[in-house]
Design an enzyme around this catalytic site. Sequence first.
Site, PDB file in Angstrom:
ATOM      1  N   GLY A  47     -11.293  32.577 -20.651  1.00  0.00           N
ATOM      2  CA  GLY A  47     -11.169  31.127 -20.604  1.00  0.00           C
ATOM      3  C   GLY A  47     -12.510  30.494 -20.905  1.00  0.00           C
ATOM      4  O   GLY A  47     -13.542  31.170 -20.937  1.00  0.00           O
ATOM      5  N   HIS A 142     -11.306  29.201 -11.705  1.00  0.00           N
ATOM      6  CA  HIS A 142     -12.642  29.440 -12.250  1.00  0.00           C
ATOM      7  C   HIS A 142     -12.984  28.400 -13.317  1.00  0.00           C
ATOM      8  O   HIS A 142     -14.064  27.804 -13.284  1.00  0.00           O
ATOM      9  CB  HIS A 142     -12.714  30.860 -12.832  1.00  0.00           C
ATOM     10  CG  HIS A 142     -14.004  31.182 -13.489  1.00  0.00           C
ATOM     11  ND1 HIS A 142     -14.914  32.057 -12.935  1.00  0.00           N
ATOM     12  CD2 HIS A 142     -14.556  30.760 -14.651  1.00  0.00           C
ATOM     13  CE1 HIS A 142     -15.971  32.143 -13.733  1.00  0.00           C
ATOM     14  NE2 HIS A 142     -15.763  31.367 -14.786  1.00  0.00           N
ATOM     15  N   HIS A 146     -15.693  24.602 -13.413  1.00  0.00           N
ATOM     16  CA  HIS A 146     -16.699  24.139 -14.382  1.00  0.00           C
ATOM     17  C   HIS A 146     -16.645  22.619 -14.572  1.00  0.00           C
ATOM     18  O   HIS A 146     -17.665  21.994 -14.855  1.00  0.00           O
ATOM     19  CB  HIS A 146     -16.513  24.819 -15.740  1.00  0.00           C
ATOM     20  CG  HIS A 146     -17.016  26.217 -15.794  1.00  0.00           C
ATOM     21  ND1 HIS A 146     -18.352  26.545 -15.706  1.00  0.00           N
ATOM     22  CD2 HIS A 146     -16.355  27.393 -15.933  1.00  0.00           C
ATOM     23  CE1 HIS A 146     -18.503  27.851 -15.794  1.00  0.00           C
ATOM     24  NE2 HIS A 146     -17.297  28.393 -15.931  1.00  0.00           N
TER      25      HIS A 146
END
Length: 178
Positions: A47, A142, A146
């Site tokens: 990703g 995850h 960000h």
Amino acid sequence: MTVREILKMGDPRLLRVAQPVRAFGTPELHALVADLFDTMYAANGAGLAAPQIGVDLQLVIYGFKQNARYPDAPQVPETVLINPLLNPLSEDIEEAFEGCLSVPGLRGSVPRWKRLHYEGVDQFGNAISRDVDDFHARVVQHEVDHLHGILYPMRITDFSRFGYTDVMFPDLEANDEP
């Protein structure tokens, strides 16, 4: 389209809170999505979030059929997720090792919700709503971190389970860094 430079931990742009995407279906947004996928594929990632290439927008992409960095992981459908909202479906937390394209050469054990509901829109403005678990849920959490200026080492609770990939996982080939 274009493989972009991936920012590394220490770059202050990775610590910013990303702005919502407001215009959908534009040539600029489609080009950004294409660049994100090209960059993710070139780095053999699972990703990638727009902030990782210096773009301050709430946009993540992820997905793969098979990934050398996570050889035991099940498939995750390729997804463009914009302006995401996450809600845990239970209080169950699971610890597992993660790596990050912005934190190359390192890996750490991170606690994450095991089951998750997420929603948002794709690059055309179409609604996305999914209930997921295990590795799929981990990848989404995850990447969405960000967008809030959070890198996975900030979530590590046991630093005895954080270190260099080649030391902790010597059987992995150098290009298969998890």
